[in-house]
Design an enzyme around this catalytic site. Structure first.
Site, mmCIF file in Angstrom:
data_model
loop_
_atom_site.group_PDB
_atom_site.id
_atom_site.type_symbol
_atom_site.label_atom_id
_atom_site.label_comp_id
_atom_site.label_asym_id
_atom_site.label_seq_id
_atom_site.Cartn_x
_atom_site.Cartn_y
_atom_site.Cartn_z
ATOM 1 N N TYR A 69 -0.646 7.461 3.261
ATOM 2 C CA TYR A 69 -0.089 6.672 4.372
ATOM 3 C C TYR A 69 1.443 6.644 4.272
ATOM 4 O O TYR A 69 2.037 7.389 3.488
ATOM 5 C CB TYR A 69 -0.752 5.285 4.401
ATOM 6 C CG TYR A 69 -2.243 5.428 4.673
ATOM 7 C CD1 TYR A 69 -2.684 5.897 5.919
ATOM 8 C CD2 TYR A 69 -3.205 5.190 3.694
ATOM 9 C CE1 TYR A 69 -4.038 6.098 6.171
ATOM 10 C CE2 TYR A 69 -4.560 5.393 3.947
ATOM 11 C CZ TYR A 69 -4.971 5.841 5.192
ATOM 12 O OH TYR A 69 -6.300 6.057 5.434
ATOM 13 N N HIS A 109 -2.713 6.905 -0.930
ATOM 14 C CA HIS A 109 -3.688 7.550 -0.042
ATOM 15 C C HIS A 109 -3.128 8.264 1.188
ATOM 16 O O HIS A 109 -3.798 8.327 2.220
ATOM 17 C CB HIS A 109 -4.762 6.533 0.396
ATOM 18 C CG HIS A 109 -5.401 5.819 -0.755
ATOM 19 N ND1 HIS A 109 -6.119 4.662 -0.622
ATOM 20 C CD2 HIS A 109 -5.426 6.102 -2.077
ATOM 21 C CE1 HIS A 109 -6.550 4.261 -1.800
ATOM 22 N NE2 HIS A 109 -6.138 5.126 -2.702
ATOM 23 N N HIS A 155 0.849 -1.197 0.000
ATOM 24 C CA HIS A 155 0.000 0.000 0.000
ATOM 25 C C HIS A 155 0.886 1.249 0.000
ATOM 26 O O HIS A 155 1.373 1.686 1.037
ATOM 27 C CB HIS A 155 -0.888 -0.035 1.245
ATOM 28 C CG HIS A 155 -1.988 0.987 1.263
ATOM 29 N ND1 HIS A 155 -2.034 2.067 0.405
ATOM 30 C CD2 HIS A 155 -3.095 1.096 2.048
ATOM 31 C CE1 HIS A 155 -3.121 2.786 0.665
ATOM 32 N NE2 HIS A 155 -3.774 2.217 1.659
HETATM 33 C C1 LIG Z 1 -14.610 2.101 3.799
HETATM 34 C C2 LIG Z 1 -13.386 2.231 2.930
HETATM 35 C C3 LIG Z 1 -12.182 1.739 3.370
HETATM 36 C C4 LIG Z 1 -11.048 1.805 2.553
HETATM 37 N N1 LIG Z 1 -9.868 1.241 2.994
HETATM 38 C C5 LIG Z 1 -8.810 1.151 2.161
HETATM 39 C C6 LIG Z 1 -7.658 0.402 2.529
HETATM 40 O O1 LIG Z 1 -7.570 -0.204 3.601
HETATM 41 N N2 LIG Z 1 -6.641 0.365 1.629
HETATM 42 C C7 LIG Z 1 -6.685 1.013 0.432
HETATM 43 O O2 LIG Z 1 -5.729 0.958 -0.332
HETATM 44 N N3 LIG Z 1 -7.786 1.704 0.052
HETATM 45 C C8 LIG Z 1 -8.843 1.764 0.868
HETATM 46 N N4 LIG Z 1 -9.993 2.396 0.447
HETATM 47 C C9 LIG Z 1 -10.084 2.902 -0.935
HETATM 48 C C10 LIG Z 1 -10.692 1.830 -1.842
HETATM 49 O O3 LIG Z 1 -9.804 0.764 -2.052
HETATM 50 C C11 LIG Z 1 -11.088 2.407 -3.221
HETATM 51 O O4 LIG Z 1 -9.943 2.765 -3.930
HETATM 52 C C12 LIG Z 1 -11.996 3.597 -3.100
HETATM 53 O O5 LIG Z 1 -13.119 3.304 -2.284
HETATM 54 C C13 LIG Z 1 -12.481 4.079 -4.457
HETATM 55 O O6 LIG Z 1 -13.188 3.072 -5.105
HETATM 56 P P1 LIG Z 1 -14.801 3.121 -5.183
HETATM 57 O O7 LIG Z 1 -15.148 4.447 -5.803
HETATM 58 O O8 LIG Z 1 -15.123 1.961 -6.065
HETATM 59 O O9 LIG Z 1 -15.316 2.994 -3.808
HETATM 60 C C14 LIG Z 1 -11.126 2.391 1.272
HETATM 61 C C15 LIG Z 1 -12.355 2.900 0.830
HETATM 62 C C16 LIG Z 1 -13.481 2.817 1.628
HETATM 63 C C17 LIG Z 1 -14.790 3.326 1.115
#
Ligand SMILES: Cc1cc2nc3c(=O)[nH]c(=O)nc-3n(C[C@H](O)[C@H](O)[C@H](O)COP(=O)(O)O)c2cc1C
Length: 392
Positions: free
Chosen positions: A191, A189, A186
């Protein structure tokens, strides 16, 4: 209406794909998502149920961010992969998912400064590339369900960084021991890894700061260490150069993305093997309402960045961030991605793959239960399609 392929030569979201050594039957991927159900950082039967619900024969799942070490957590009740109990517990998740013919990778995560003393062992100060805190625009979720501002982190000394790299390496070995097919690093975002890459955060004057070369050093050391430990063909990397989540801003995201990609390509050439994939999140992720942050560029610029990175990377490319059914179909058909990772829609639709195939209605997700700890509510209680057997 079910999807009908017009030209069998055109790849479709629902056509098979060979991702390195893995034969996938479709291109709809579960995006990694933190769900805070692993009480005391140990996966339990709720996680077994959640991932099994989302498993399809020939599908690909990426787990939620998983702590590489005791200091890695930025949310309550996220799972770890740094001790024996966690490795043993993950075996139940992996075993159940494998029984459905699904490939599963474990996402290796350290949040760096996106944490709080209350989430740290012994209440220590969270670590980072910097001692600048995340701005007050953002809030950390505390163990009691309240939200606090992020505290000032402790900037890592240069000599401490190899130990962090070692934690990623060991976590990858542990993940393979737990039965995972591979790991996703990862690097996105805002981190820890992103805290080294982005010039809006990293103001170091040592070999890990300043030039693009130096800011890419940490991610490349992590990738190199993990690849050496488990093999390139079991490693994916996630980045989000254009996303400013948690203040992770860069003055030149396009070049940053290309710099990482150039180095990943070189690593592949040097080791004579491809990584499993590169996974890039596009800013629509925030623009679609995940955060309250301000402007995120425009759709054309985003598409240009994504296409440039996609063309530059020599290997499987996964995109994610605000993909609807239609956008996913287009991304694959137009060659903008090999696979599409779905996040929020997969939270509320355990049978998302089937629903997308059939163009069936989708359940709406409930944001209020994204990060709560109930093993069922908002987690495994979203309904499946109620179809007559003949349509399944
Ligand atoms: C509740 C939630 C938790 C997430 N946790 C992570 C995570 O642990 N690791 C990560 O790389 N992205 C995380 N994301 C980002 C998602 O992997 C994804 O890229 C993001 O939701 C955009 O995709 P979507 O529009 O299909 O939801 C999280 C997103 C949401 C909504």
């Amino acid at each position: 209406m079910a999807e009908t392929a017009t030209d069998p030569a055109t790849p479709s979201l629902f056509s098979p794909y060979k991702m390195g050594k893995f034969d996938l039957s479709h291109r709809v991927v579960l995006a990694p998502m933190t769900r805070c159900r692993a009480l005391n950082n140990v996966p339990n039967s709720a996680l077994v149920e959640y991932y099994t619900q989302r498993a399809t024969n020939g599908g690909f799942l990426i787990t939620e961010g998983t702590m590489i070490s005791p200091t890695a957590a930025g949310f309550p009740h996220v799972p770890g992969i740094f001790n024996k109990e966690q490795v043993e517990a993950w075996k139940h998740v992996v075993g159940a998912v494998h029984a459905k013919g699904t490939v599963i990778f474990c996402q290796l995560w350290h949040v760096g400064r996106a944490s709080h003393q209350a989430l740290q062992p012994g209440g220590i100060t969270p670590i980072s590339s910097t001692n600048k805190p995340i701005s007050r625009r953002w809030r950390v979720l505390m163990p009691d369900g309240t939200h606090e501002i992020y505290p000032k982190p402790r900037k890592l000394e240069t000599y401490e960084i190899p130990e962090l790299v070692e934690h990623y390496r060991q976590a990858a070995i542990n993940a393979i021991e737990a039965g995972f097919d591979g790991v996703e690093i990862h690097g996105a975002h805002g981190y820890l890894i992103d805290q080294f890459m982005k010039d809006g955060i990293n103001e170091r004057t040592d070999e890990y700061g300043g030039s693009l070369e130096n800011r890419c050093k940490f991610i490349m050391q992590v990738v190199q260490a993990v690849v050496s430990a488990v093999g390139a063909d079991r490693v994916g990397v996630r980045i989000s150069p254009a996303i400013d989540h948690l203040d992770a801003m860069d003055s030149d995201p396009l070049s940053l993305g290309l710099a990482v990609i150039e180095r990943l390509n070189k690593l592949q050439t040097d080791c004579g093997a491809r990584l499993t994939y590169l996974h890039v999140t596009q800013p629509r992720y925030t623009a679609y309402g995940q955060t309250e942050s301000g402007s995120h560029g425009n759709a054309e610029e985003e598409a240009r960045f994504m296409r440039t990175w996609r063309r530059a990377y020599q290997g499987t490319f996964i995109c994610s961030g605000g993909f609807t059914r239609q956008l996913g179909i287009e991304a694959v058909a137009e060659g903008d991605a090999d696979l599409v990772a779905y996040g929020r829609l997969f939270i509320s639709n355990p049978d998302l793959v089937l629903r997308l195939k059939l163009n069936a209605p989708l359940n709406k997700y409930i944001r209020a239960t994204f990060y709560t700890h109930d093993p069922v509510v908002g987690y495994t209680d979203y309904p499946f399609l109620n179809l007559p057997k003949s349509r399944l």
